[in-house]
Motif scaffolding. Structure first.
Motif, PDB file in Angstrom:
ATOM      1  N   GLY A 219       0.843  -1.285  -0.219  1.00 41.82           N
ATOM      2  CA  GLY A 219      -0.036   0.211  -0.150  1.00 41.82           C
ATOM      3  C   GLY A 219       0.751   1.019  -0.115  1.00 41.82           C
ATOM      4  N   GLN A 220       0.108   2.450   0.572  1.00 40.51           N
ATOM      5  CA  GLN A 220       0.819   3.603   0.367  1.00 40.51           C
ATOM      6  C   GLN A 220       1.566   4.095   1.711  1.00 40.51           C
ATOM      7  N   ALA A 221       1.381   3.329   2.822  1.00 41.20           N
ATOM      8  CA  ALA A 221       2.111   3.703   4.381  1.00 41.20           C
ATOM      9  C   ALA A 221       3.542   3.962   3.976  1.00 41.20           C
ATOM     10  N   LYS A 222       4.016   5.217   4.377  1.00 38.01           N
ATOM     11  CA  LYS A 222       5.308   5.724   4.127  1.00 38.01           C
ATOM     12  C   LYS A 222       6.415   5.309   5.169  1.00 38.01           C
ATOM     13  N   GLY A 223       5.865   4.887   6.320  1.00 36.65           N
ATOM     14  CA  GLY A 223       6.766   4.473   7.351  1.00 36.65           C
ATOM     15  C   GLY A 223       7.422   3.213   7.568  1.00 36.65           C
ATOM     16  N   TRP A 224       7.318   2.135   6.735  1.00 30.32           N
ATOM     17  CA  TRP A 224       7.722   0.960   6.984  1.00 30.32           C
ATOM     18  C   TRP A 224       9.386   0.728   7.171  1.00 30.32           C
ATOM     19  N   ARG A 225      10.040   1.611   6.206  1.00 28.21           N
ATOM     20  CA  ARG A 225      11.548   1.466   6.561  1.00 28.21           C
ATOM     21  C   ARG A 225      11.658   2.213   7.828  1.00 28.21           C
ATOM     22  N   LEU A 226      11.370   2.958   8.262  1.00 25.86           N
ATOM     23  CA  LEU A 226      11.415   3.726   9.563  1.00 25.86           C
ATOM     24  C   LEU A 226      11.053   2.898  10.836  1.00 25.86           C
ATOM     25  N   TRP A 227       9.963   2.221  10.477  1.00 23.95           N
ATOM     26  CA  TRP A 227       9.338   1.201  11.536  1.00 23.95           C
ATOM     27  C   TRP A 227      10.367   0.173  11.915  1.00 23.95           C
ATOM     28  N   ILE A 228      10.972  -0.495  10.600  1.00 25.72           N
ATOM     29  CA  ILE A 228      11.923  -1.581  10.870  1.00 25.72           C
ATOM     30  C   ILE A 228      13.243  -1.202  11.509  1.00 25.72           C
ATOM     31  N   GLU A 229      13.634   0.130  11.072  1.00 22.51           N
ATOM     32  CA  GLU A 229      14.672   0.654  11.862  1.00 22.51           C
ATOM     33  C   GLU A 229      14.383   0.845  13.274  1.00 22.51           C
ATOM     34  N   GLY A 230      13.369   1.380  13.415  1.00 22.35           N
ATOM     35  CA  GLY A 230      12.891   1.749  14.926  1.00 22.35           C
ATOM     36  C   GLY A 230      12.930   0.589  15.700  1.00 22.35           C
ATOM     37  N   TRP A 231      12.138  -0.514  15.437  1.00 23.67           N
ATOM     38  CA  TRP A 231      12.170  -1.878  16.017  1.00 23.67           C
ATOM     39  C   TRP A 231      13.571  -2.396  16.423  1.00 23.67           C
ATOM     40  N   ALA A 232      14.544  -2.389  15.231  1.00 23.96           N
ATOM     41  CA  ALA A 232      16.049  -2.573  15.622  1.00 23.96           C
ATOM     42  C   ALA A 232      16.622  -1.994  16.675  1.00 23.96           C
ATOM     43  N   VAL A 233      16.416  -0.652  16.426  1.00 24.15           N
ATOM     44  CA  VAL A 233      17.200   0.244  17.574  1.00 24.15           C
ATOM     45  C   VAL A 233      16.613   0.226  19.024  1.00 24.15           C
ATOM     46  N   SER A 234      15.124   0.108  19.020  1.00 24.86           N
ATOM     47  CA  SER A 234      14.450   0.210  20.433  1.00 24.86           C
ATOM     48  C   SER A 234      15.079  -1.395  21.455  1.00 24.86           C
ATOM     49  N   LEU A 235      15.671  -2.205  20.775  1.00 30.08           N
ATOM     50  CA  LEU A 235      16.169  -3.301  21.433  1.00 30.08           C
ATOM     51  C   LEU A 235      17.088  -2.849  22.372  1.00 30.08           C
ATOM     52  N   ARG A 236      17.660  -1.860  21.871  1.00 21.85           N
ATOM     53  CA  ARG A 236      18.912  -1.370  22.909  1.00 21.85           C
ATOM     54  C   ARG A 236      18.873  -0.009  23.438  1.00 21.85           C
ATOM     55  N   GLU A 237      17.749   0.685  23.100  1.00 17.65           N
ATOM     56  CA  GLU A 237      17.313   1.952  23.446  1.00 17.65           C
ATOM     57  C   GLU A 237      16.082   2.178  24.159  1.00 17.65           C
ATOM     58  N   PRO A 238      15.995   2.188  25.351  1.00 12.46           N
ATOM     59  CA  PRO A 238      14.525   2.092  26.067  1.00 12.46           C
ATOM     60  C   PRO A 238      13.676   3.243  25.698  1.00 12.46           C
ATOM     61  N   ALA A 239      14.237   4.495  25.815  1.00 14.97           N
ATOM     62  CA  ALA A 239      13.265   5.325  25.131  1.00 14.97           C
ATOM     63  C   ALA A 239      12.661   5.348  23.721  1.00 14.97           C
ATOM     64  N   LEU A 240      13.200   4.793  22.844  1.00 17.37           N
ATOM     65  CA  LEU A 240      12.637   4.490  21.839  1.00 17.37           C
ATOM     66  C   LEU A 240      11.680   3.110  21.876  1.00 17.37           C
ATOM     67  N   ARG A 241      12.002   2.319  22.645  1.00 19.14           N
ATOM     68  CA  ARG A 241      11.112   1.260  22.908  1.00 19.14           C
ATOM     69  C   ARG A 241       9.842   1.669  23.232  1.00 19.14           C
ATOM     70  N   ALA A 242       9.951   2.563  24.317  1.00 14.21           N
ATOM     71  CA  ALA A 242       8.596   3.197  24.824  1.00 14.21           C
ATOM     72  C   ALA A 242       7.503   3.660  23.715  1.00 14.21           C
ATOM     73  N   VAL A 243       8.415   4.563  22.823  1.00 13.62           N
ATOM     74  CA  VAL A 243       7.453   5.334  21.821  1.00 13.62           C
ATOM     75  C   VAL A 243       7.053   4.027  20.943  1.00 13.62           C
ATOM     76  N   THR A 244       7.747   3.254  20.428  1.00 16.06           N
ATOM     77  CA  THR A 244       7.133   2.126  19.378  1.00 16.06           C
ATOM     78  C   THR A 244       6.130   1.419  20.246  1.00 16.06           C
ATOM     79  N   ARG A 245       6.207   0.909  21.467  1.00 20.00           N
ATOM     80  CA  ARG A 245       5.357   0.230  22.146  1.00 20.00           C
ATOM     81  C   ARG A 245       4.214   1.178  21.989  1.00 20.00           C
TER      82      ARG A 245
END
Length: 210
Positions: free
Chosen positions: A98-124
């Motif tokens: 589809g047309q959702a633009k955030g997939w690359r950023l979501w995938i990057e965000g998931w990876a980084v959130s494994l090590r960064e609690p602040a980003l993990r809270a945002v993604t959750r």
């Protein structure tokens, strides 16, 4: 030519948008404060004045991009039409075809959130909002007698988990699965979750009045 003076809010948005572009081009791990500064022709110090660290800038960039897609999802789910039409339109838009633009950023965000609690809270939190928005419309459809679903929240989780997984396949292993096959799987999953046949789902008109 002198740069136009921006308000604090405008400057932060400019920096966030530049960070999104750099993350999409380089990935979270490789992007630097210097890359964002160079893209805008400003100093590293200016970037750090507004965002005290790279981690805070990345979290702000992820939040901005994900909330934009979330707003689009909510707008699609709020249309004045049947719940099943809204769900199909939203799932088709959110899917990696589809047309959702955030997939690359979501995938990057998931990876980084494994090590960064602040980003993990945002993604959750953002992930919870996605699932809640879809579950609410599923519950509306059940209440209206459009389809049968015993557990709207579990259905929302399964659907989004499928879409997340397909997005990773499409982004990482480009060309491994055709767009047509991905869309077929998405439609089949949605029909099954709603107790409909694939034919019944396909017979629903795609266009609806906003």
């Amino acid at each position: 030519m002198a740069r136009v003076r921006l308000s604090v809010g405008e400057r932060r948005e400019e920096l966030v948008l530049a960070a999104i572009e750099q993350i999409e081009a380089r990935g979270v791990a490789a992007v630097r404060i210097a890359d964002v500064a160079a893209a805008l022709g400003v100093s590293n110090a200016l970037v750090l004045y507004h965002f005290a660290s790279k981690e805070k800038l990345v979290a702000a960039a992820f939040t901005h991009a994900a909330e934009a897609d979330l707003a689009r999802l909510r707008a699609s789910l709020a249309r004045r039409t049947s719940a099943v039409r809204r769900l199909r339109a939203a799932v088709r838009w959110y899917a990696p075809t589809g047309q959702a633009k955030g997939w690359r950023l979501w995938i990057e965000g998931w990876a980084v959130s494994l090590r960064e609690p602040a980003l993990r809270a945002v993604t959750r939190d953002l992930d919870r909002q996605w699932k809640s928005a879809i579950a609410e419309v599923i519950a509306e459809g059940v209440a209206a007698g459009e389809f049968v679903c015993a557990d709207p929240r579990a259905t929302a989780l399964r659907l989004t988990a499928l879409l997340d997984g397909l997005a990773v396949q499409a982004a990482v292993y480009t060309g491994s699965v055709s767009r047509a096959r991905l869309q077929q799987w998405v439609d089949e999953a949605l029909a099954k979750e709603l107790g409909l046949t694939a034919g019944e789902l396909a017979a629903i008109p795609r266009r609806s009045r906003a």
